[in-house]
Design a protein around this motif. Sequence first.
Motif, PDB file in Angstrom:
ATOM      1  N   HIS A  62     -14.391   2.470  -0.362  1.00 39.38           N
ATOM      2  CA  HIS A  62     -15.695   2.926   0.116  1.00 39.38           C
ATOM      3  C   HIS A  62     -16.718   1.802   0.216  1.00 39.38           C
ATOM      4  O   HIS A  62     -17.884   2.056   0.470  1.00 39.38           O
ATOM      5  N   GLY A  63     -16.329   0.570   0.028  1.00 43.99           N
ATOM      6  CA  GLY A  63     -17.267  -0.548   0.065  1.00 43.99           C
ATOM      7  C   GLY A  63     -17.453  -1.093   1.467  1.00 43.99           C
ATOM      8  O   GLY A  63     -17.107  -0.458   2.460  1.00 43.99           O
ATOM      9  N   ASP A  64     -18.023  -2.317   1.534  1.00 43.01           N
ATOM     10  CA  ASP A  64     -18.178  -3.006   2.816  1.00 43.01           C
ATOM     11  C   ASP A  64     -16.803  -3.229   3.409  1.00 43.01           C
ATOM     12  O   ASP A  64     -15.946  -3.852   2.784  1.00 43.01           O
ATOM     13  N   GLU A  68     -10.871  -8.727   4.077  1.00 42.99           N
ATOM     14  CA  GLU A  68     -10.777  -9.380   2.771  1.00 42.99           C
ATOM     15  C   GLU A  68     -11.073  -8.414   1.641  1.00 42.99           C
ATOM     16  O   GLU A  68     -10.380  -8.401   0.616  1.00 42.99           O
ATOM     17  N   HIS A  69     -12.097  -7.597   1.809  1.00 41.05           N
ATOM     18  CA  HIS A  69     -12.473  -6.640   0.762  1.00 41.05           C
ATOM     19  C   HIS A  69     -11.400  -5.571   0.576  1.00 41.05           C
ATOM     20  O   HIS A  69     -11.105  -5.176  -0.557  1.00 41.05           O
ATOM     21  N   VAL A  70     -10.819  -5.125   1.675  1.00 43.64           N
ATOM     22  CA  VAL A  70      -9.778  -4.093   1.587  1.00 43.64           C
ATOM     23  C   VAL A  70      -8.540  -4.652   0.889  1.00 43.64           C
ATOM     24  O   VAL A  70      -7.946  -3.999   0.029  1.00 43.64           O
ATOM     25  N   ALA A  89      -6.982  -3.499  -2.774  1.00 36.08           N
ATOM     26  CA  ALA A  89      -5.577  -3.125  -3.000  1.00 36.08           C
ATOM     27  C   ALA A  89      -5.000  -3.945  -4.154  1.00 36.08           C
ATOM     28  O   ALA A  89      -4.285  -3.412  -5.013  1.00 36.08           O
ATOM     29  N   ASN A  90      -5.318  -5.241  -4.187  1.00 37.95           N
ATOM     30  CA  ASN A  90      -4.849  -6.097  -5.283  1.00 37.95           C
ATOM     31  C   ASN A  90      -5.425  -5.640  -6.619  1.00 37.95           C
ATOM     32  O   ASN A  90      -4.724  -5.633  -7.637  1.00 37.95           O
ATOM     33  N   LEU A  91      -6.685  -5.237  -6.609  1.00 36.26           N
ATOM     34  CA  LEU A  91      -7.343  -4.776  -7.830  1.00 36.26           C
ATOM     35  C   LEU A  91      -6.716  -3.476  -8.332  1.00 36.26           C
ATOM     36  O   LEU A  91      -6.476  -3.320  -9.539  1.00 36.26           O
ATOM     37  N   GLN A  92      -6.402  -2.560  -7.426  1.00 41.09           N
ATOM     38  CA  GLN A  92      -5.761  -1.315  -7.829  1.00 41.09           C
ATOM     39  C   GLN A  92      -4.364  -1.568  -8.397  1.00 41.09           C
ATOM     40  O   GLN A  92      -3.967  -0.949  -9.392  1.00 41.09           O
ATOM     41  N   ILE A 122     -13.919 -13.778  -1.942  1.00 35.45           N
ATOM     42  CA  ILE A 122     -14.726 -12.632  -2.348  1.00 35.45           C
ATOM     43  C   ILE A 122     -15.804 -13.139  -3.309  1.00 35.45           C
ATOM     44  O   ILE A 122     -15.515 -13.800  -4.286  1.00 35.45           O
ATOM     45  N   GLY A 123     -17.069 -12.822  -3.003  1.00 35.33           N
ATOM     46  CA  GLY A 123     -18.163 -13.248  -3.862  1.00 35.33           C
ATOM     47  C   GLY A 123     -18.548 -14.694  -3.676  1.00 35.33           C
ATOM     48  O   GLY A 123     -19.398 -15.206  -4.399  1.00 35.33           O
TER      49      GLY A 123
END
Length: 78
Positions: free
Chosen positions: A15-17, A21-23, A27-30, A73-74
């Motif tokens: 649900h973010g931007d 890269e964010h997507v 997925a990596n974070l999940q 990211i960031g």
Amino acid sequence: MEDRSEFLYPRSRYHGDFTPEHVVFNANLQEFAQKITYICNLETNGKLSPDTAYREIKALWKQLKQSKKELKIGDRSS
């Protein structure tokens, strides 16, 4: 078989931007969170020693950190 995979490896919607890269990072974070859960459960049930669990979690953290760096990211310059 697909139902079993969804049960074992659930994914939440992003649900973010919306950038590629964010997507990918999401997925990596999940995946990181899912693996941490397994390691914690194995350690809690005595199947892994605390030292082994710590080393595995530390290695996963390094992989996630590298992913974040590679995807920028960031990053202040992006």
